[in-house]
Design an enzyme around this catalytic site. Sequence first.
Site, PDB file in Angstrom:
ATOM      1  N   TYR A  72      12.233 -46.002 -27.203  1.00  0.00           N
ATOM      2  CA  TYR A  72      10.475 -46.480 -26.872  1.00  0.00           C
ATOM      3  C   TYR A  72      10.512 -46.295 -25.711  1.00  0.00           C
ATOM      4  CZ  TYR A  72       7.397 -49.976 -27.985  1.00  0.00           C
ATOM      5  OH  TYR A  72       6.359 -50.812 -27.719  1.00  0.00           O
ATOM      6  N   PHE A 124     -18.935 -37.628 -16.805  1.00  0.00           N
ATOM      7  CA  PHE A 124     -18.790 -37.120 -18.243  1.00  0.00           C
ATOM      8  C   PHE A 124     -19.280 -38.407 -18.997  1.00  0.00           C
ATOM      9  CE2 PHE A 124     -15.759 -36.005 -21.482  1.00  0.00           C
ATOM     10  CZ  PHE A 124     -16.190 -34.728 -21.814  1.00  0.00           C
ATOM     11  N   ASP A 125     -19.370 -37.532 -20.467  1.00  0.00           N
ATOM     12  CA  ASP A 125     -20.247 -38.395 -21.050  1.00  0.00           C
ATOM     13  C   ASP A 125     -19.270 -39.690 -21.555  1.00  0.00           C
ATOM     14  OD1 ASP A 125     -18.400 -37.182 -22.768  1.00  0.00           O
ATOM     15  OD2 ASP A 125     -19.736 -36.871 -24.306  1.00  0.00           O
ATOM     16  N   ASP A 215     -11.114 -37.802 -11.792  1.00  0.00           N
ATOM     17  CA  ASP A 215     -11.893 -37.673 -12.848  1.00  0.00           C
ATOM     18  C   ASP A 215     -11.050 -36.213 -12.938  1.00  0.00           C
ATOM     19  OD1 ASP A 215     -11.632 -37.202 -15.259  1.00  0.00           O
ATOM     20  OD2 ASP A 215     -14.268 -37.643 -15.941  1.00  0.00           O
ATOM     21  N   ALA A 217      -9.482 -34.331 -14.893  1.00  0.00           N
ATOM     22  CA  ALA A 217      -9.517 -33.074 -15.644  1.00  0.00           C
ATOM     23  C   ALA A 217      -9.283 -31.847 -15.728  1.00  0.00           C
ATOM     24  CB  ALA A 217     -10.831 -32.952 -17.448  1.00  0.00           C
ATOM     25  N   LYS A 258      -6.905 -30.653 -21.074  1.00  0.00           N
ATOM     26  CA  LYS A 258      -7.882 -29.408 -20.368  1.00  0.00           C
ATOM     27  C   LYS A 258      -7.036 -28.851 -19.431  1.00  0.00           C
ATOM     28  CE  LYS A 258     -11.244 -32.033 -21.514  1.00  0.00           C
ATOM     29  NZ  LYS A 258     -12.167 -33.300 -21.096  1.00  0.00           N
ATOM     30  N   HIS A 450     -24.427 -38.132 -30.376  1.00  0.00           N
ATOM     31  CA  HIS A 450     -24.134 -36.599 -29.991  1.00  0.00           C
ATOM     32  C   HIS A 450     -23.028 -36.675 -31.026  1.00  0.00           C
ATOM     33  CE1 HIS A 450     -21.466 -37.559 -26.426  1.00  0.00           C
ATOM     34  NE2 HIS A 450     -20.567 -36.473 -26.636  1.00  0.00           N
TER      35      HIS A 450
HETATM   36  C1  LIG Z   1     -12.999 -34.530 -21.426  1.00  0.00           C
HETATM   37  C2  LIG Z   1     -12.925 -35.186 -20.207  1.00  0.00           C
HETATM   38  C3  LIG Z   1     -12.674 -36.526 -20.101  1.00  0.00           C
HETATM   39  C4  LIG Z   1     -12.604 -37.481 -21.326  1.00  0.00           C
HETATM   40  O1  LIG Z   1     -10.985 -36.996 -22.342  1.00  0.00           O
HETATM   41  P1  LIG Z   1     -10.322 -37.009 -23.182  1.00  0.00           P
HETATM   42  O2  LIG Z   1      -8.836 -36.643 -23.426  1.00  0.00           O
HETATM   43  O3  LIG Z   1     -11.466 -35.942 -24.458  1.00  0.00           O
HETATM   44  O4  LIG Z   1     -10.571 -38.039 -23.781  1.00  0.00           O
HETATM   45  C5  LIG Z   1     -13.107 -36.914 -19.092  1.00  0.00           C
HETATM   46  N1  LIG Z   1     -13.548 -36.463 -18.208  1.00  0.00           N
HETATM   47  C6  LIG Z   1     -13.728 -35.451 -18.015  1.00  0.00           C
HETATM   48  C7  LIG Z   1     -14.490 -34.229 -17.479  1.00  0.00           C
HETATM   49  C8  LIG Z   1     -13.520 -34.333 -19.190  1.00  0.00           C
HETATM   50  O5  LIG Z   1     -14.118 -33.433 -19.153  1.00  0.00           O
END
Ligand SMILES: *Cc1c(COP(=O)(O)O)cnc(C)c1O
Length: 458
Positions: A72, A124-125, A215, A217, A258, A450
């Site tokens: 843990y 990103f969304d 951000d 990813a 990613k 979406h």
């Molecule tokens: C996928 C993504 C996120 C969110 O990540 P999740 O693992 O899907 O929650 C944030 N920013 C970017 C640029 C992404 O491609």
Amino acid sequence: MEIPFAESYKIKMVETIRRSIREEREQWIKEAKYNLFNLKSDQVFIDLLTDSGTGAMSDKQWSAMMVGDESYAGARSYYILKKAIKDIFGFEYFLPTHQGRAAENVLFSVLVKSGDVVPGNSHFDTTKGHIEFRKAKAIDCTIDEAYDTTNQHQFKGNIDCEKLENVLKNNPKEKVSFIVLTLTNNTAGGQPVSMQNIKEVSALAKQYDVPLLFDSARFAENAYFIKTREAGYENKSIKEIVLEMYEYADYATMSSKKDAIVNMGGFIGFKDQETYRQASTYNIMFEGYITYGGMSGRDMNALAQGLDEGTEFDYLETRIKQVAYLGHKLIDFGIPVQQPIGGHAVFVDAKKMLPNIPKEEYIAQTLGVELYIEAGIRGVEVGTLLADRDPETRENRYPELEMLRLAIPRRTYTNNHMDVIAAALKNVLDRRDKLTSGYKIVWEAPIMRHFTVEFEKI
Ligand SMILES: *Cc1c(COP(=O)(O)O)cnc(C)c1O
């Protein structure tokens, strides 16, 4: 004879996928209310919905999972991941989270207040969702070149520093939660940000005394483009470039699904201890204790290994060349796509591809449904649906680009699959004169619609 390019790996395990017939697909997509998210994966032949968590792990990642420590607190796996994040990004502090949006949720709970603004490059969304949910505003400062799909700008993910400076000038610094740089810029077509732009944005952040968040990813794909396109970086390794990029970041949120090539996972990186401490409380509330934060020990092991593999040049070259292979095949067939081809996906310009469909009838969504019916290929709309409604007026926001994104999972499909995708899109192109109407929404959620929206055919 020149030796052709080939993948830098071989296949050790396979998963069966099944073709279907057109009549089945017409029935299934109708039952799914014409929302591709509602399809069962068994109803899909080639799944390009996302490159998130859909990649194939390596033998080394799988073997790392066998030696995960599930304690843990203070698990060995946590320290393995901590070291990988320090080595690759240079972050002194980090928190594991179950995925990228969870990292946003935890970090934004500290940094974003009602009435704030968050300038960035095509948020990103989920990033935008977490900002707007806190009654703050995401302001897109992407360069205009990004919106012209034929413009060959090499770094279309860049922030326009003039637009950014306007935001910083017109808001007191307490109102700017942070600047967000999305690497690569997903929504603009997987387009990279240059090192030069990172430096310029960082200089503005320092001048106006606001933090800079990456951000992250697709940070490694971004580094590949810096290496292959930006002068002065051709002889640096991907790992050296990544370390240089992150010298300029105060924070990072990462979706490990990613570029870290795992099926689930995420983290937050911090330079300063104070924000890390504040975020730790939210992590414990939302995710889990600070040394696992929603991840199993074995998953942290796989993630640490994935960060190492994901920042190897040979792997990245294989990956990005496959995406380019599909992109150039589409260009040869006369299909309008975002150029240059991005890192993780090919983005089809739906407005140009289906000129007879009115924008009120969701052009890119219509293209997505047609491609599915044609050959069982599932892409995703990046257009009006994703842009959502204006939070105040509740009107549709019609973005400049209406795209169908074909995201390529890492190490998963072969170039034969790419050939199938290209042929299917060509068939849709050939019957575009008959495609004159789209869809109308019969149900939608108030935010991030979406994923769950339902349609009727017009
Ligand atoms: C996928 C993504 C996120 C969110 O990540 P999740 O693992 O899907 O929650 C944030 N920013 C970017 C640029 C992404 O491609």
